[in-house]
Design a protein around this motif. Structure first.
Motif, PDB file in Angstrom:
ATOM      1  N   LEU A 187       0.840  -1.187   0.000  1.00 37.39           N
ATOM      2  CA  LEU A 187       0.000   0.000   0.000  1.00 37.39           C
ATOM      3  C   LEU A 187       0.878   1.242   0.000  1.00 37.39           C
ATOM      4  O   LEU A 187       2.057   1.171   0.317  1.00 37.39           O
ATOM      5  CB  LEU A 187      -0.879   0.010   1.251  1.00 37.39           C
ATOM      6  CG  LEU A 187      -1.881  -1.137   1.391  1.00 37.39           C
ATOM      7  CD1 LEU A 187      -2.546  -1.072   2.754  1.00 37.39           C
ATOM      8  CD2 LEU A 187      -2.926  -1.058   0.292  1.00 37.39           C
ATOM      9  N   ASP A 188       0.283   2.388  -0.332  1.00 35.21           N
ATOM     10  CA  ASP A 188       1.047   3.639  -0.346  1.00 35.21           C
ATOM     11  C   ASP A 188       1.477   4.085   1.060  1.00 35.21           C
ATOM     12  O   ASP A 188       2.420   4.859   1.209  1.00 35.21           O
ATOM     13  CB  ASP A 188       0.217   4.744  -1.008  1.00 35.21           C
ATOM     14  CG  ASP A 188       0.160   4.559  -2.523  1.00 35.21           C
ATOM     15  OD1 ASP A 188       0.832   3.638  -3.028  1.00 35.21           O
ATOM     16  OD2 ASP A 188      -0.552   5.327  -3.198  1.00 35.21           O
ATOM     17  N   ALA A 189       0.752   3.599   2.049  1.00 33.67           N
ATOM     18  CA  ALA A 189       1.119   3.859   3.447  1.00 33.67           C
ATOM     19  C   ALA A 189       0.620   2.668   4.251  1.00 33.67           C
ATOM     20  O   ALA A 189      -0.324   2.001   3.834  1.00 33.67           O
ATOM     21  CB  ALA A 189       0.474   5.158   3.946  1.00 33.67           C
ATOM     22  N   PRO A 190       1.245   2.383   5.380  1.00 34.00           N
ATOM     23  CA  PRO A 190       0.795   1.213   6.142  1.00 34.00           C
ATOM     24  C   PRO A 190      -0.601   1.391   6.717  1.00 34.00           C
ATOM     25  O   PRO A 190      -1.052   2.513   6.964  1.00 34.00           O
ATOM     26  CB  PRO A 190       1.837   1.100   7.257  1.00 34.00           C
ATOM     27  CG  PRO A 190       2.522   2.407   7.327  1.00 34.00           C
ATOM     28  CD  PRO A 190       2.395   3.050   5.994  1.00 34.00           C
ATOM     29  N   ILE A 191      -1.290   0.264   6.911  1.00 27.41           N
ATOM     30  CA  ILE A 191      -2.557   0.289   7.640  1.00 27.41           C
ATOM     31  C   ILE A 191      -2.256   0.271   9.133  1.00 27.41           C
ATOM     32  O   ILE A 191      -2.872   0.954   9.921  1.00 27.41           O
ATOM     33  CB  ILE A 191      -3.421  -0.949   7.299  1.00 27.41           C
ATOM     34  CG1 ILE A 191      -3.836  -0.935   5.821  1.00 27.41           C
ATOM     35  CG2 ILE A 191      -4.656  -1.003   8.191  1.00 27.41           C
ATOM     36  CD1 ILE A 191      -4.634  -2.171   5.418  1.00 27.41           C
ATOM     37  N   VAL A 244      -1.580   8.280   7.270  1.00 25.61           N
ATOM     38  CA  VAL A 244      -1.588   7.144   8.195  1.00 25.61           C
ATOM     39  C   VAL A 244      -2.694   7.462   9.200  1.00 25.61           C
ATOM     40  O   VAL A 244      -2.623   8.446   9.911  1.00 25.61           O
ATOM     41  CB  VAL A 244      -0.218   7.003   8.895  1.00 25.61           C
ATOM     42  CG1 VAL A 244      -0.274   5.967  10.001  1.00 25.61           C
ATOM     43  CG2 VAL A 244       0.856   6.643   7.879  1.00 25.61           C
TER      44      VAL A 244
END
Lengths: 112, 383
Positions: B22-26, B72
């Motif tokens: 993903l473009d940023a972590p979950i 985030v």
């Protein structure tokens, strides 16, 4: 990323009722993204996060993301689908997705 | 985390998409400090002493700004004991006012009556109080003398302050799995949510794992207990148990390391997940040019973790779709190959594999902030 105004003449969707296999009660509703929901673009569509109920939701189609983001600008879901140029053959899957998003409070009803 | 999906192309599962990253972590775990007043025998980060190179307040604030820019949505803060940092409340305030929600784990030692009132007044702060036994004897054997009383005192303060539903976080061990119902009762008494996670052989846990990890029959008990209670939170940590039945436990059912999950340690180093604090799984540092976003998006390690992974020795097992080969960290720290069975494989392949691990094959730790005093699981007989 609001949807462009449809280039089709007004009423174009309604003029092809045969292309709409079924109707959903969601079509007539006026919905918008809940103000505490944030959308983060991702390769598959977007991640939606609700800061109120702390739930995460995956919007797995860029068209669905466009539609959800634009819902609040239209008097009904149907008008939003038309404005976002979503082919009527795809409306059933979109209305199902919207109903599920509304059920988890990611979308809210706009009172008239 | 509750997850749902809407839409989605046919044939492509959400898991397939998430494996590509993903473009940023979950789920971003951020350990604020290695300092800790406790010395738990299974500490993943071998915490105890503060690292002199810890991120400064200015760096911490800058990192929060990066999280906000990357959207985030929330961070899972831990340590060490995160509340030991003198700027703890300042950085929580900065995060929540920047749209970055905070969930933090604590042993409760810094939550007195006034602290609880302060926390109750904060917007979007979730608290997890860690205990590892439903009574003092079971808990204190792992977490140290008096730690159960400290944790329950913090719960009392939060309840009195009207904090609302905090979480009680428990690492599942051989000693506490028989107490599952007691944990549930404790959570119910406080109106709290129960969160159960898997014991990993990381940090000091590498030394205590053989004494603490659940036995095969207990894994079945745990799986059945969780299947009946989908509301119990697990951080998706038990997907290796899915091969025990027809039904998967709720969650994404994948190893999220470097794909949807990562860890930032107190000195700003970025690791693939909270359970692999080891040089082999270090992707970079938030102090590098480009900051956290560059590490997350372009580091060689994270890119390679997002490539299709080989099922290796597990490819011929009919359960691979259910268990996904288990946990990378559990394999790594027990000296097993990453493309083979999990040490706690429910079909028994892990035990056989562990028996074949030669002496000295287990990786040496590359980090240790333990205090000089020895840390050992207390095995004295219970009264």
């Amino acid at each position: 990323m609001a949807c462009a105004v449809s280039t089709e003449p007004p009423g174009a969707a309604q003029s092809h009722p045969a292309r709409r296999p079924q109707t959903s009660p969601v079509l007539a509703e006026r919905l918008r993204l809940h103000p505490r929901v944030a959308l983060r673009p991702e390769p598959f569509g977007a991640l939606a996060y609700h800061y109120g109920n702390r739930r995460l939701n995956f919007l797995r189609s860029p068209d669905l993301v466009r539609l959800v983001d634009d819902l609040g600008n239209h008097p009904t879901v149907e008008a939003a689908l038309v404005a976002c140029d979503i082919d009527p053959s795809r409306w059933p899957s979109f209305t199902r997705a919207l109903a599920s998003l509304a059920a988890s409070d990611f979308l809210e009803t706009v009172e008239p | 985390m509750t997850t749902r999906t809407a839409g989605g192309p046919k044939g492509e599962t959400l898991t397939d998409e998430l494996k590509r990253g993903l473009d940023a972590p979950i789920c971003l775990t951020w350990e604020l400090t290695y300092a800790c007043n406790l010395a738990c025998v299974h500490c993943l980060s071998s915490s105890g002493r503060r690292d002199p190179n810890e991120l400064s307040t200015a760096e911490v604030f800058g990192l929060i700004d990066q999280f906000a820019a990357m959207q985030v949505f929330y961070v899972n803060i831990g340590g060490g004991e995160p509340m030991i940092r003198p700027d703890f409340y300042d950085l929580i305030d900065h995060a929540t006012s920047s749209g970055v929600g905070v969930k933090f784990s604590t042993n409760g030692s810094r939550i007195d009556a006034s602290g609880a009132r302060r926390l109750a007044a904060m917007d979007y702060t979730d608290i997890q109080i860690s205990i590892d036994g439903a009574d003092a004897a079971t808990n204190d054997a792992v977490r140290g003398e008096g730690s159960f009383a400290t944790a329950t005192a913090a719960m009392d303060h939060l309840a009195e302050a009207g904090f609302g539903p905090f979480k009680i976080s428990v690492v599942m061990t051989r000693q506490n799995i028989p107490q599952l119902d007691a944990f549930e009762a404790l959570a119910n008494r406080y109106g709290a949510e129960l969160r159960l996670t898997r014991l990993r052989p990381a940090g000091r846990g590498a030394d205590s794992w053989h004494e603490l990890h659940p036995q095969p029959a207990q894994q079945v008990d745990l799986y059945n207990w969780l299947i009946e209670r989908p509301h119990v939170l697990t951080g998706d940590s038990f997907f290796h148990l899915n091969a025990l039945g027809d039904q998967n436990l709720p969650g994404l059912n994948l190893c999220g390391a470097g794909r949807v999950v990562c860890l930032i340690d107190p000195v700003g180093d970025v690791y693939a997940c909270p359970f692999v604090l080891h040089d082999e799984f270090k992707a970079g540092s938030v102090r590098d040019p480009g900051g956290f976003a560059a590490v997350w998006r372009t580091s060689d390690l994270f890119r390679s973790l997002r490539e299709p992974q080989s099922a290796g020795a597990c490819a011929s097992c009919g359960q691979f779709d259910a268990c996904q080969g288990g946990c990378m960290a559990a394999k790594f720290f027990t000296g097993l190959p990453l493309d083979g069975p999990d040490p706690e494989c429910v079909t028994g392949h892990g035990e056989a594999a562990l028996a074949g691990v030669s002496a000295g094959a287990r990786p040496e730790p590359t980090l240790n902030h333990s205090k000089p005093s020895p840390v050992a699981f207390i095995t004295k007989p219970r009264r």
